[in-house]
Each structure stands twice: as C-alpha cells, then as structure tokens.
Design a protein around this motif. Structure first.
Motif, PDB file in Angstrom:
ATOM      1  N   ALA A  85       0.807  -1.226   0.000  1.00  0.00           N
ATOM      2  CA  ALA A  85       0.000   0.000   0.000  1.00  0.00           C
ATOM      3  C   ALA A  85       0.836   1.269   0.000  1.00  0.00           C
ATOM      4  N   VAL A  86       1.781   1.385   0.947  1.00  0.00           N
ATOM      5  CA  VAL A  86       2.488   2.663   1.141  1.00  0.00           C
ATOM      6  C   VAL A  86       3.410   2.987  -0.031  1.00  0.00           C
ATOM      7  N   LEU A  87       4.295   2.067  -0.383  1.00  0.00           N
ATOM      8  CA  LEU A  87       5.213   2.329  -1.496  1.00  0.00           C
ATOM      9  C   LEU A  87       4.483   2.473  -2.827  1.00  0.00           C
ATOM     10  N   PRO A  88       3.496   1.605  -3.144  1.00  0.00           N
ATOM     11  CA  PRO A  88       2.739   1.841  -4.378  1.00  0.00           C
ATOM     12  C   PRO A  88       2.049   3.203  -4.408  1.00  0.00           C
ATOM     13  N   ALA A  89       1.518   3.652  -3.261  1.00  0.00           N
ATOM     14  CA  ALA A  89       0.895   4.976  -3.216  1.00  0.00           C
ATOM     15  C   ALA A  89       1.933   6.064  -3.470  1.00  0.00           C
ATOM     16  N   PHE A  90       3.109   5.919  -2.867  1.00  0.00           N
ATOM     17  CA  PHE A  90       4.199   6.872  -3.092  1.00  0.00           C
ATOM     18  C   PHE A  90       4.550   6.954  -4.576  1.00  0.00           C
ATOM     19  N   MET A  91       4.678   5.803  -5.241  1.00  0.00           N
ATOM     20  CA  MET A  91       5.056   5.784  -6.652  1.00  0.00           C
ATOM     21  C   MET A  91       3.981   6.415  -7.527  1.00  0.00           C
ATOM     22  N   SER A  92       2.724   6.125  -7.232  1.00  0.00           N
ATOM     23  CA  SER A  92       1.629   6.698  -8.027  1.00  0.00           C
ATOM     24  C   SER A  92       1.595   8.216  -7.904  1.00  0.00           C
ATOM     25  N   VAL A  93       1.742   8.724  -6.672  1.00  0.00           N
ATOM     26  CA  VAL A  93       1.709  10.167  -6.464  1.00  0.00           C
ATOM     27  C   VAL A  93       2.914  10.836  -7.126  1.00  0.00           C
ATOM     28  N   PHE A  94       4.077  10.210  -7.041  1.00  0.00           N
ATOM     29  CA  PHE A  94       5.267  10.798  -7.655  1.00  0.00           C
ATOM     30  C   PHE A  94       5.108  10.889  -9.171  1.00  0.00           C
ATOM     31  N   LEU A  95       4.611   9.811  -9.792  1.00  0.00           N
ATOM     32  CA  LEU A  95       4.414   9.842 -11.238  1.00  0.00           C
ATOM     33  C   LEU A  95       3.414  10.913 -11.639  1.00  0.00           C
ATOM     34  N   ALA A  96       2.286  10.996 -10.913  1.00  0.00           N
ATOM     35  CA  ALA A  96       1.267  11.980 -11.258  1.00  0.00           C
ATOM     36  C   ALA A  96       1.798  13.400 -11.090  1.00  0.00           C
ATOM     37  N   THR A  97       2.477  13.652  -9.971  1.00  0.00           N
ATOM     38  CA  THR A  97       3.014  14.993  -9.733  1.00  0.00           C
ATOM     39  C   THR A  97       4.107  15.329 -10.737  1.00  0.00           C
ATOM     40  N   GLY A  98       4.966  14.358 -11.015  1.00  0.00           N
ATOM     41  CA  GLY A  98       6.027  14.598 -11.995  1.00  0.00           C
ATOM     42  C   GLY A  98       5.486  14.934 -13.371  1.00  0.00           C
ATOM     43  N   LEU A  99       4.430  14.231 -13.789  1.00  0.00           N
ATOM     44  CA  LEU A  99       3.829  14.522 -15.093  1.00  0.00           C
ATOM     45  C   LEU A  99       3.169  15.892 -15.120  1.00  0.00           C
ATOM     46  N   LEU A 100       2.539  16.284 -14.015  1.00  0.00           N
ATOM     47  CA  LEU A 100       1.921  17.605 -13.956  1.00  0.00           C
ATOM     48  C   LEU A 100       2.963  18.717 -14.005  1.00  0.00           C
ATOM     49  N   LEU A 101       4.145  18.446 -13.459  1.00  0.00           N
ATOM     50  CA  LEU A 101       5.216  19.447 -13.456  1.00  0.00           C
ATOM     51  C   LEU A 101       6.050  19.409 -14.731  1.00  0.00           C
ATOM     52  N   ASP A 102       5.965  18.317 -15.459  1.00  0.00           N
ATOM     53  CA  ASP A 102       6.838  18.140 -16.615  1.00  0.00           C
ATOM     54  C   ASP A 102       6.433  19.077 -17.748  1.00  0.00           C
ATOM     55  N   ARG A 103       7.411  19.764 -18.287  1.00  0.00           N
ATOM     56  CA  ARG A 103       7.228  20.560 -19.492  1.00  0.00           C
ATOM     57  C   ARG A 103       8.343  20.178 -20.453  1.00  0.00           C
ATOM     58  N   ARG A 104       7.977  19.514 -21.513  1.00  0.00           N
ATOM     59  CA  ARG A 104       8.977  19.065 -22.472  1.00  0.00           C
ATOM     60  C   ARG A 104       9.798  20.236 -22.987  1.00  0.00           C
ATOM     61  N   PRO A 105      11.139  20.110 -23.057  1.00  0.00           N
ATOM     62  CA  PRO A 105      11.952  21.182 -23.641  1.00  0.00           C
ATOM     63  C   PRO A 105      11.468  21.520 -25.047  1.00  0.00           C
ATOM     64  N   VAL A 106      11.365  22.808 -25.322  1.00  0.00           N
ATOM     65  CA  VAL A 106      10.832  23.246 -26.607  1.00  0.00           C
ATOM     66  C   VAL A 106      11.774  22.824 -27.727  1.00  0.00           C
ATOM     67  N   ARG A 107      11.204  22.192 -28.746  1.00  0.00           N
ATOM     68  CA  ARG A 107      12.008  21.844 -29.915  1.00  0.00           C
ATOM     69  C   ARG A 107      12.207  23.092 -30.780  1.00  0.00           C
ATOM     70  N   SER A 108      13.434  23.266 -31.264  1.00  0.00           N
ATOM     71  CA  SER A 108      13.684  24.331 -32.216  1.00  0.00           C
ATOM     72  C   SER A 108      13.310  23.859 -33.616  1.00  0.00           C
ATOM     73  N   HIS A 109      13.169  24.809 -34.525  1.00  0.00           N
ATOM     74  CA  HIS A 109      12.889  24.479 -35.921  1.00  0.00           C
ATOM     75  C   HIS A 109      14.215  24.399 -36.672  1.00  0.00           C
ATOM     76  N   PHE A 110      14.565  23.193 -37.076  1.00  0.00           N
ATOM     77  CA  PHE A 110      15.839  22.975 -37.743  1.00  0.00           C
ATOM     78  C   PHE A 110      15.666  23.023 -39.250  1.00  0.00           C
ATOM     79  N   ALA A 111      16.651  23.625 -39.911  1.00  0.00           N
ATOM     80  CA  ALA A 111      16.681  23.565 -41.368  1.00  0.00           C
ATOM     81  C   ALA A 111      17.029  22.152 -41.795  1.00  0.00           C
TER      82      ALA A 111
END
Length: 466
Positions: A85-111
């Motif tokens: 229970a405890v560790l699975p809950a920790f992992m689920s919350v970490f993944l959800a929070t990490g995804l909410l905070l994640d902002r993919r680095p902006v791709r530049s437009h390459f020639a």
C-alpha cells in the motif's frame, strides 16, 4: 546486398563524429525559451508531495495494526502494508506529480541541412510477416538527411530473406547471418558497419508513425549536449487481436510511457529499448554495444549512464509494435525484462550511490523487487482477511493505494491523450482492455516478475537441484 560474417572485419567505415546542436538553432531556443523552473525544484516538489502522502498512509496504517497481539506480528504487518500500500501509493503520487510538473523542452525548428545522417539497424529473425511493413514505414518517413537501413537476418528459417531480396529500396542493405546468434549479436554486427554518427534501432515488427524519425532526432538535437541516447515511445500495434493484447495496450500507453517520461524529466531514462531508440554511434562503440544477456537494452543503457552521459525520451516519436498474444509468450517476455533489471543491478550497482537525480530511479527499480514480492504473497491473504471482517491489510490498499493509482492513471491518460492529438492520432476505445488492466493485469505480471528476479538471483546449479 548480402554480406557474410567473414566479410565484417574487412569492411571499414569512417568513425562517426559527435552531432552538435547547430548555432542558429541554439540561439532560437534561447530567445524563445519560457521561464525556466529548475529540474531539481520539480523533483523535490514531486518527492515532497509523494513522501508526505506515503508518511500519512504509514502512520495511519500503524494505528490499524496497533491491536495485533505481538511485536513481531505488528512488524510483519507493517512490512506487508509498506509493500502493498504505502510504497505503491508513493510511486503513483510521484508519477502523477512529476507529469503535472513536466514541461517538455521546446524543440527548435531545424533547417533540413541541420539534420544528421542516420543508420537504422533492424535485427530480424523469422520476420516474414512483418518486415516489409516495417520497411514501408521507414520509406514513409519525412526525414531530410541520408538514411541507411541495415537489416540483419539472424539465421531466419522462414521466408524473411526472400522478402528482403524482393524489397527495392536504394537505402536498404541486408546482412545475412547463417546461424541465429541472438538480437545482441545481430545488432553488434550492424553496429560495426554503421556509417553515420547516429544509430537508430528498430524491431522487425515495428511500424513507425510518419513523423517518428524526425521527432526522435529533433528531440536529441534539442536535449542537453551530454545526451547520448533517446528512447522512442513504443505502443501496441496489435491491440485488437485478443484480450491479452488489449490489456497490454494500456500498460504501454499508461505505465511504461509515463515512467520513462518522468525518468527523462529527472535526467535519467533507465531503458532505451532496441525496439525503437536513438544512440550516438561513437558512444555505442565505446561501451561495447549490446551485451549478450537477457536484458541487453537495460544493461546497455546503464553502461551509458555509468559513463556520465544522459539518456532522454521522445514521447511523441512513436513506433507501434506487435506484443505477445499468448500468456506463455507474455510470461517469457516479462520474465526476461525482470532478469534484465537484476542483471543491470548486478553489473552497475555502483550507480545506486551516485549523486544524480537518475539515482532515485535506480533505487525505484530496487524497491520494485520488494513491492512485487509483497503484492504476490500478500494479496490473497488481504482478500481472505477482508472477507472475514479483518481490514488492517486490505484497508490501507483501498484507502491509500487505490485512489492514488486512479489519480495517477487519470493524469497519465490526460497527458498522453494531449500528445496523441498533436500528432493527429486518437486514443482508441478499449474499455474491456482497461477493465482487464485494472483488475487482472497485476495478478499476472507481479508473480512473473518475481520468477524473473529469482531466476537471475539464484545460481544456475541451485535452480537445477530444485
């Protein structure tokens, strides 16, 4: 062109140079970059939220077990609750929070002239039914630089070689191995001949999205300069075949993709699968290519991390693959993946003590051995006790782990769906697969994973005696 094994040592290709971000592209990124939030801050916030929830769950669960008779029984109960229970809950919350905070680095437009030439390696063994479709998906790529494709026919006994000979692509080269030596040996044979600074690996049953190669390479070019590999996104292409593949569709779409995305946020994707990944050719050669073991992908990736390189993840560079269609083949695949985790820990266990964000996920993998074991041995007793009115084991699962798993999956679904829409894709309706994924999948996966861990931890002679 077919090449025999004895010809490999005589063929020489120029040693590849490191691909660097073009100056114009680098300037473009710096001019348009949004306000930067340090990765360490995101990690600490995700960790604080998940650790706070796990601590709350553990303290409250301890009150439920306080009525148990002996100290030993209470300790055992707490260890069971921690794993189920405890560790699975920790992992689920970490993944959800990490995804909410994640902002993919902006791709530049390459020639078009900024893109590096690419060598694509495909190890093919008895792939007569899929190899031509895989090559057709490569031909449909919108990639502006030279591409060479080497298909290594690994001792196929079906019509794979005939299919390859019938293909008429100017960029196709076939290496014909008389005897099957395994995926690692086949890929290493192709690596010795790779002409270009970037090597991409692809399974012989994979079908690439039309933008997949371009998305994979632009992610590499946009990532920090110490990036040595980028994992592509692997999703299920045969999900409508039967209930087994329907459940796996959700595992790939939800669990595997989300974990790699959050690992990438923390600067250390732990698996760049040969199914579809990009590597710097020179670093591949320095680390010795793919080792001959059950988990060659993960061991290779950890070798790259050991040498202080970064491994990224391109969530929108998609390859659709065929997954196991039977329980036996599914069990064999997942047992092999579990063996790979233990092989990586045994070979590169020193990574557990590095002061890097990626170290957190090395420990995460180690904890999975514990949570999988507890889930396997405690789920049935928890159900039986709950049926008799004793809820100290099932209660924490229902109160702390299940809601967080639901929350995490909702966040993952929203993030993945948004990415799909940017590529012009729609998430297919698969309610039966989702139901099986939620209720049955873990019951199948956890015991198989434990069998894989044990098969690698127990010496071979001891297993034979048993």
């Amino acid at each position: 062109m077919s090449v025999n094994a004895q010809d490999w040592s005589t063929r020489r290709r120029p040693f590849p140079i490191t691909v660097r971000l073009p100056l114009a592209a680098a300037n473009d990124i710096s001019m348009h970059r949004p306000r930067y939030v340090p990765v360490v801050f995101k990690f600490m916030l995700a960790f604080a939220v998940s650790f706070g929830w796990a601590t709350f769950a553990y303290v409250l669960s301890s009150h439920w077990t306080a009525g148990l008779e002996s100290t030993g029984t209470r300790l055992l109960a707490q260890l069971l609750i921690l794993g189920i229970a405890v560790l699975p809950a920790f992992m689920s919350v970490f993944l959800a929070t990490g995804l909410l905070l994640d902002r993919r680095p902006v791709r530049s437009h390459f020639a078009d002239g900024d893109f590096p030439a690419v060598s694509i390696l495909i190890a093919a063994h008895n792939a007569q039914d899929t190899i031509l479709d895989t090559l057709a998906s490569i031909a449909a790529q919108r990639y502006p630089a030279p591409v060479e494709v080497m298909v290594i026919n690994d001792g196929s006994t079906d019509a794979t070689l005939d299919r390859l000979r019938s293909a008429r692509y100017p960029w196709l080269e076939v290496l014909d191995l008389a005897c099957a030596g395994g995926k690692s040996r086949a890929l290493n044979a192709g690596l010795r001949l790779a002409a270009h600074p970037i090597t991409v690996t692809l399974d012989a049953d994979a079908h690439l999205h039309p933008q997949a190669l371009r998305q994979l390479v632009t992610r590499y070019l946009s990532d920090p300069p110490n990036t040595a590999a980028v994992a592509g996104a692997v999703l299920v292409g045969n999900s409508r075949q039967n209930p087994m593949t329907r459940m796996q569709e959700w595992d790939y779409f939800q669990g595997i993709s989300a974990t790699r995305r959050v690992q990438s946020l923390c600067q250390g994707t732990l698996v760049a699968p040969a199914t579809f990944s990009l590597y710097r050719t020179d670093i591949l050669r320095v680390v010795g290519g793919w080792p001959e073991c059950a988990g060659e992908d993960i061991v290779l990736t950890w070798a790259i991390l050991r040498d202080h390189h970064r491994v990224g993840y391109a969530e929108d560079a998609i390859a659709f693959v065929r997954v196991p269609t039977s329980l036996a083949s599914f069990f064999e695949q997942r047992r092999r993946w579990s063996r790979g985790v233990v092989e990586a820990l045994k070979t590169y266990g020193s990574l557990l003590f590095r002061r890097k964000l990626s170290t957190f996920f090395i420990w995460w993998n180690l904890l999975l051995l514990y949570t999988d074991l507890i889930y396997t041995v405690a789920l049935i007793p928890a159900t039986v006790l709950a049926c008799t009115g004793i809820y100290w084991l099932a209660g924490p699962v229902l109160v702390f782990a299940v809601p967080m798993a639901l929350l995490g999956n909702l966040v993952i679904y929203a993030v993945q769906s948004r990415m799909f829409h940017t590529l012009g894709l729609n998430v297919r309706r698969n309610p039966l697969g989702l139901l099986g994924y939620a209720l049955i999948y873990g019951l199948l996966l956890k015991p198989v994973s434990i069998a894989g861990y044990l098969s690698c931890l127990i010496p071979r002679h001891a297993r034979h005696r048993v």
